[in-house]
Design an enzyme around this catalytic site. Structure first.
Site, PDB file in Angstrom:
ATOM      1  N   GLU A  35      -1.574   3.876 -11.448  1.00 38.84           N
ATOM      2  CA  GLU A  35      -0.867   4.056 -10.168  1.00 38.84           C
ATOM      3  C   GLU A  35      -1.655   3.362  -9.053  1.00 38.84           C
ATOM      4  O   GLU A  35      -2.869   3.167  -9.161  1.00 38.84           O
ATOM      5  CB  GLU A  35      -0.715   5.574  -9.925  1.00 38.84           C
ATOM      6  CG  GLU A  35      -0.101   6.002  -8.613  1.00 38.84           C
ATOM      7  CD  GLU A  35       1.332   5.526  -8.396  1.00 38.84           C
ATOM      8  OE1 GLU A  35       1.554   4.299  -8.408  1.00 38.84           O
ATOM      9  OE2 GLU A  35       2.207   6.377  -8.156  1.00 38.84           O
ATOM     10  N   ASP A  36      -0.953   3.001  -7.986  1.00 39.02           N
ATOM     11  CA  ASP A  36      -1.651   2.381  -6.852  1.00 39.02           C
ATOM     12  C   ASP A  36      -2.248   3.436  -5.923  1.00 39.02           C
ATOM     13  O   ASP A  36      -3.400   3.373  -5.551  1.00 39.02           O
ATOM     14  CB  ASP A  36      -0.725   1.422  -6.076  1.00 39.02           C
ATOM     15  CG  ASP A  36       0.586   2.060  -5.622  1.00 39.02           C
ATOM     16  OD1 ASP A  36       0.866   3.221  -5.990  1.00 39.02           O
ATOM     17  OD2 ASP A  36       1.348   1.399  -4.899  1.00 39.02           O
ATOM     18  N   ASP A  52      -0.006  10.030  -3.117  1.00 44.03           N
ATOM     19  CA  ASP A  52       0.214  10.492  -1.750  1.00 44.03           C
ATOM     20  C   ASP A  52       0.686  11.956  -1.824  1.00 44.03           C
ATOM     21  O   ASP A  52      -0.132  12.852  -1.978  1.00 44.03           O
ATOM     22  CB  ASP A  52       1.243   9.551  -1.117  1.00 44.03           C
ATOM     23  CG  ASP A  52       1.419   9.746   0.373  1.00 44.03           C
ATOM     24  OD1 ASP A  52       0.422   9.925   1.065  1.00 44.03           O
ATOM     25  OD2 ASP A  52       2.575   9.695   0.848  1.00 44.03           O
ATOM     26  N   PHE A  79      -1.718   4.972   6.766  1.00 47.07           N
ATOM     27  CA  PHE A  79      -0.869   4.137   5.913  1.00 47.07           C
ATOM     28  C   PHE A  79      -1.590   2.830   5.596  1.00 47.07           C
ATOM     29  O   PHE A  79      -1.956   2.083   6.488  1.00 47.07           O
ATOM     30  CB  PHE A  79       0.486   3.865   6.566  1.00 47.07           C
ATOM     31  CG  PHE A  79       1.502   3.436   5.557  1.00 47.07           C
ATOM     32  CD1 PHE A  79       2.128   4.369   4.747  1.00 47.07           C
ATOM     33  CD2 PHE A  79       1.788   2.088   5.379  1.00 47.07           C
ATOM     34  CE1 PHE A  79       3.042   3.975   3.782  1.00 47.07           C
ATOM     35  CE2 PHE A  79       2.704   1.686   4.409  1.00 47.07           C
ATOM     36  CZ  PHE A  79       3.330   2.633   3.615  1.00 47.07           C
ATOM     37  N   ARG A 104       2.029  -6.952   0.099  1.00 50.37           N
ATOM     38  CA  ARG A 104       1.510  -6.731  -1.259  1.00 50.37           C
ATOM     39  C   ARG A 104       0.490  -7.811  -1.613  1.00 50.37           C
ATOM     40  O   ARG A 104      -0.428  -7.593  -2.392  1.00 50.37           O
ATOM     41  CB  ARG A 104       2.639  -6.772  -2.290  1.00 50.37           C
ATOM     42  CG  ARG A 104       3.632  -5.619  -2.181  1.00 50.37           C
ATOM     43  CD  ARG A 104       4.467  -5.530  -3.446  1.00 50.37           C
ATOM     44  NE  ARG A 104       5.658  -4.703  -3.286  1.00 50.37           N
ATOM     45  CZ  ARG A 104       5.678  -3.373  -3.396  1.00 50.37           C
ATOM     46  NH1 ARG A 104       4.569  -2.724  -3.652  1.00 50.37           N
ATOM     47  NH2 ARG A 104       6.801  -2.709  -3.249  1.00 50.37           N
TER      48      ARG A 104
HETATM   49  P1  IMP Z   1       3.949   9.947  -3.758  1.00 48.60           P
HETATM   50  O1  IMP Z   1       5.106  10.145  -4.678  1.00 48.60           O
HETATM   51  O2  IMP Z   1       4.201  10.521  -2.401  1.00 48.60           O
HETATM   52  O3  IMP Z   1       2.635  10.387  -4.319  1.00 48.60           O
HETATM   53  O4  IMP Z   1       3.895   8.423  -3.413  1.00 48.60           O
HETATM   54  C1  IMP Z   1       3.419   7.500  -4.263  1.00 48.60           C
HETATM   55  C2  IMP Z   1       3.973   6.151  -3.906  1.00 48.60           C
HETATM   56  O5  IMP Z   1       4.237   6.015  -2.508  1.00 48.60           O
HETATM   57  C3  IMP Z   1       2.953   5.108  -4.246  1.00 48.60           C
HETATM   58  O6  IMP Z   1       3.153   4.625  -5.540  1.00 48.60           O
HETATM   59  C4  IMP Z   1       3.183   4.059  -3.176  1.00 48.60           C
HETATM   60  O7  IMP Z   1       4.116   3.111  -3.625  1.00 48.60           O
HETATM   61  C5  IMP Z   1       3.767   4.802  -2.001  1.00 48.60           C
HETATM   62  N1  IMP Z   1       2.747   5.065  -0.954  1.00 48.60           N
HETATM   63  C6  IMP Z   1       2.192   6.238  -0.630  1.00 48.60           C
HETATM   64  N2  IMP Z   1       1.293   6.123   0.371  1.00 48.60           N
HETATM   65  C7  IMP Z   1       1.261   4.815   0.681  1.00 48.60           C
HETATM   66  C8  IMP Z   1       0.493   4.034   1.633  1.00 48.60           C
HETATM   67  O8  IMP Z   1      -0.355   4.497   2.415  1.00 48.60           O
HETATM   68  N3  IMP Z   1       0.770   2.694   1.631  1.00 48.60           N
HETATM   69  C9  IMP Z   1       1.673   2.107   0.814  1.00 48.60           C
HETATM   70  N4  IMP Z   1       2.393   2.796  -0.098  1.00 48.60           N
HETATM   71  C10 IMP Z   1       2.190   4.137  -0.168  1.00 48.60           C
HETATM   72 MG    MG Z   2       5.555   1.422  -2.490  1.00 50.26          MG
END
Ligand code: IMP
Ligand code: MG
Length: 179
Positions: free
Chosen positions: A98-99, A102, A151, A164
């Site tokens: 995963e990147d 959040d 962010f 990206r």
């Molecule tokens: P989650 O489901 O809220 O944990 O979000 C995960 C996804 O949201 C990641 O795979 C990212 O693609 C995107 N995301 C969450 N925070 C950021 C950020 O600070 N910058 C860019 N993408 C984010």
């Molecule tokens: Mg994204």
């Protein structure tokens, strides 16, 4: 120019590559003698994924999965599977790449989805973790860096599909996403 939209750099390309190397070496150690099916979550993890796999000398299979959950900077909590991996994973060592974690919704959804297919093991490696934003419990086995509640973009991470290709990880200027 893209670079003008960045407030500050959190991690340089060199620092990220070094961390990816360390994570790769740890993973190689933990999976010694095992084959790993590594699952890249498109699109955010693609650059980290490419970096990480180079440092894992095991037999590794590369799989790709696309989910969508995110509109700009707000997460909806609703995760949808857009395209699945290409093969069954029953009895396999599966490692999700995963990147950023959040709220935790995306990974929570993916872990459930893949666990239901009875892999031999299922672990997660994430480049970034933003624990202060967590809404659902979600642990990663390997974490590159913990980031503050800002962010971030670059090294695969986007804002509205942009940045990206920014080589570092940086914080976006507030006026970019508030306008
Ligand atoms: P989650 O489901 O809220 O944990 O979000 C995960 C996804 O949201 C990641 O795979 C990212 O693609 C995107 N995301 C969450 N925070 C950021 C950020 O600070 N910058 C860019 N993408 C984010
Ligand atoms: Mg994204």
């Amino acid at each position: 120019m893209m670079y003008d939209d960045i407030e500050k750099i959190l991690y340089t390309e060199e620092q990220i590559k070094q961390r990816a190397k360390e994570l790769g070496q740890q993973i190689a150690k933990d999976y010694a003698g095992e084959t790993i099916v590594m699952v890249c979550i498109l699109r955010g993890s693609c650059i980290f994924f490419a970096e990480l796999v180079k440092h894992i000398p095991n037999y590794v299979e590369l799989e790709f999965i696309t989910v969508s959950s995110y509109c700009s900077t707000n997460t909806s909590g609703e995760v949808r599977l857009i395209s699945d991996i290409s093969k069954p994973i029953q009895g396999e060592n599966v490692l999700i790449v995963e990147d950023i974690i959040d709220t935790g919704y995306t990974l929570n959804y993916l872990k459930k989805l893949l666990l239901a297919r009875n892999p031999k093991s299922l672990k997660v490696v994430t480049l970034l973790d933003k624990p202060s934003r967590r809404l659902v419990e979600c642990e990663s086995d390997y974490v590159g860096f913990e980031v503050p509640n800002e962010f971030v973009v670059g090294f695969g991470l986007d804002y509205d599909q942009k940045y990206r290709n920014y080589p570092h990880i940086g914080v976006l200027k507030k006026e970019i996403y508030s306008s």
